[in-house]
Write a protein that holds these residues in place. Structure first.
Motif, mmCIF file in Angstrom:
data_model
loop_
_atom_site.group_PDB
_atom_site.id
_atom_site.type_symbol
_atom_site.label_atom_id
_atom_site.label_comp_id
_atom_site.label_asym_id
_atom_site.label_seq_id
_atom_site.Cartn_x
_atom_site.Cartn_y
_atom_site.Cartn_z
ATOM 1 N N ILE A 60 47.077 49.398 51.091
ATOM 2 C CA ILE A 60 46.842 47.987 50.647
ATOM 3 C C ILE A 60 47.923 47.246 51.008
ATOM 4 O O ILE A 60 48.063 46.036 51.595
ATOM 5 N N ALA A 61 49.354 47.552 50.916
ATOM 6 C CA ALA A 61 50.498 46.947 51.332
ATOM 7 C C ALA A 61 50.588 46.678 52.819
ATOM 8 O O ALA A 61 50.801 45.674 53.438
ATOM 9 N N LEU A 62 50.005 47.644 53.533
ATOM 10 C CA LEU A 62 49.898 47.525 54.969
ATOM 11 C C LEU A 62 48.955 46.515 55.234
ATOM 12 O O LEU A 62 49.026 45.753 56.240
ATOM 13 N N GLN A 63 47.574 46.672 54.773
ATOM 14 C CA GLN A 63 46.666 45.486 54.847
ATOM 15 C C GLN A 63 47.263 44.304 54.822
ATOM 16 O O GLN A 63 47.009 43.089 55.419
ATOM 17 N N ALA A 71 40.979 59.503 54.660
ATOM 18 C CA ALA A 71 40.954 58.468 53.346
ATOM 19 C C ALA A 71 41.930 57.345 53.622
ATOM 20 O O ALA A 71 41.503 56.094 53.374
ATOM 21 N N PHE A 72 43.153 57.462 54.195
ATOM 22 C CA PHE A 72 44.166 56.216 54.563
ATOM 23 C C PHE A 72 43.064 55.418 55.423
ATOM 24 O O PHE A 72 43.339 54.283 55.231
ATOM 25 N N ALA A 73 42.695 55.981 56.502
ATOM 26 C CA ALA A 73 42.093 55.168 57.642
ATOM 27 C C ALA A 73 40.895 54.138 56.946
ATOM 28 O O ALA A 73 40.717 53.397 57.212
ATOM 29 N N ALA A 74 40.193 55.049 56.099
ATOM 30 C CA ALA A 74 39.060 54.337 55.244
ATOM 31 C C ALA A 74 39.542 53.043 54.292
ATOM 32 O O ALA A 74 38.990 52.237 54.402
ATOM 33 N N TRP A 75 40.779 53.457 53.819
ATOM 34 C CA TRP A 75 41.377 52.230 53.080
ATOM 35 C C TRP A 75 41.598 50.974 54.031
ATOM 36 O O TRP A 75 41.749 49.882 53.393
#
Ligand code: SF4
Length: 348
Positions: free
Chosen positions: A276-279, A311-315
């Motif tokens: 979320i922080a990366l987004q 999962a990380f890629a999906a987020w």
């Protein structure tokens, strides 16, 4: 008493430097173009091969000059992927490495820009070596010339992602990139040359101002300053606000999207909150994101499970940026940056 002639090494000289060398011989200017082509296009290793130069000129050149700066120390080929790791000795005995990565549609060489690195990123094997010195443009470009001769193939892509921080050796890196890109040189297209930095803001600004057409990749690895400084110490000097301003300016002025590299480190930067922080950080920056599951090189950092990587890629799926996962090749030959040099240094 006869003095030993110190020979000038021509590998790494650009056209104007070769013109100056030729003028001092003295020879006609056209010889510099022939030399340029023999060194970078035909990848000659000896003046004797330069068949369109007269024999007296070849002898004269051999008396005052030489070509090539690298000696192969070790070559390891991955049986799984065909990746080839080269460990080279430089003329002062220092060691650097390059990795050749064959894929279906490209043949990439990952090259070094420094002996060691001063920036000490915590997860990086090169960072544990400390900094010894910058490579010259010749020592950089010779990695590509050597690999092309050895593989008997043309390299299609060059990435500055081996040992060292390219933007702590910007002049030599840009000169080498120009020789790699030159139509009469190695002729590798600018879009197929990637310069990867951990985020040296003044150099990114220079890269933008000088309108270089190579691809720019930035190793982010964390989306908050608090986290980033724990693994990338130079982030204290160039915090994310400055880095993002430089990247936005790069996109606005060049129209090119930078690539954001994010090494996934298990339990450190691979949670949903990290995604979320990366987004949030990258929401307004047109870019591409490469997620790189960490190739364990330094104690204390591990690769997340494949499920966690997915999962990380999906987020990140809601982001406008293209997100891809890059599994590093050559785990079986210590292909993480600096690993082979670190290993052989220990052995010595
Ligand atoms: S990751 Fe790059 S910048 Fe950081 S220590 Fe390693 S070589 Fe240097």
């Amino acid at each position: 008493m006869s003095e030993k002639t110190i020979k000038i090494n021509l590998t790494g000289l650009d056209q104007s430097e070769l013109e100056k060398f030729v003028a001092e011989l003295p020879e006609i200017k056209f010889r510099s173009r022939q030399l340029f082509s023999w060194i970078y296009q035909k990848k000659a290793t000896d003046f004797a091969q330069m068949s369109d130069l007269s024999l007296p000129l070849r002898r004269k050149l051999a008396a005052v000059a030489e070509i090539g700066l690298l000696a192969l120390v070790e070559k390891s080929i991955s049986p799984q992927s065909g990746s080839t790791k080269y460990l080279f000795s430089l003329q002062d005995g220092r060691r650097i490495e390059s990795v050749y990565i064959p894929e279906k549609d490209r043949r990439t060489l990952c090259i070094s820009s420094q002996v060691g690195c001063a920036l000490g990123c915590r997860f990086c094997a090169t960072g544990t070596l400390g900094f010894t010195r910058n490579l010259s443009a010749g020592e950089i470009v010779d990695q590509v010339l050597f690999a092309e001769r050895d593989q008997m193939l043309e390299i299609t892509n060059v990435v500055f992602m081996g040992m060292g921080e390219p933007f702590m050796n910007t002049d030599a890196v840009l000169q080498a990139a120009a020789l790699i890109n030159h139509a009469d040189g190695l002729a590798i297209g600018s879009r197929h040359i990637v310069i990867s930095t951990v985020g040296i803001v003044p150099a990114i600004e220079r890269f933008t101002a000088e309108k270089h057409r190579y691809k720019l990749a930035v190793s982010l690895h964390a989306a908050t300053d608090e986290k980033r400084v724990q693994i990338v110490p130079i982030a204290r000097k160039y915090p994310l606000a400055q880095l993002m301003t430089a990247l936005h300016a790069y996109y606005e002025k060049s129209g090119r999207r930078p690539t954001i590299e994010y090494a996934l480190l298990a339990g450190f930067n691979d949670s949903k909150a990290d995604a979320i922080a990366l987004q949030k950080l990258l929401r307004s920056l047109p870019c591409k994101i490469n997620l790189i599951p960490y190739n364990p090189a330094v104690a204390g950092f591990e690769r997340p499970s494949p499920e966690r990587v997915d999962a990380f890629a999906a987020w990140l799926a809601q982001m406008p940026a293209a997100v891809s996962v890059r599994w590093s090749q050559g785990d079986d030959i210590n292909a993480a940056c600096g690993q082979l040099a670190a290993r052989t240094q220990e052995r010595q």
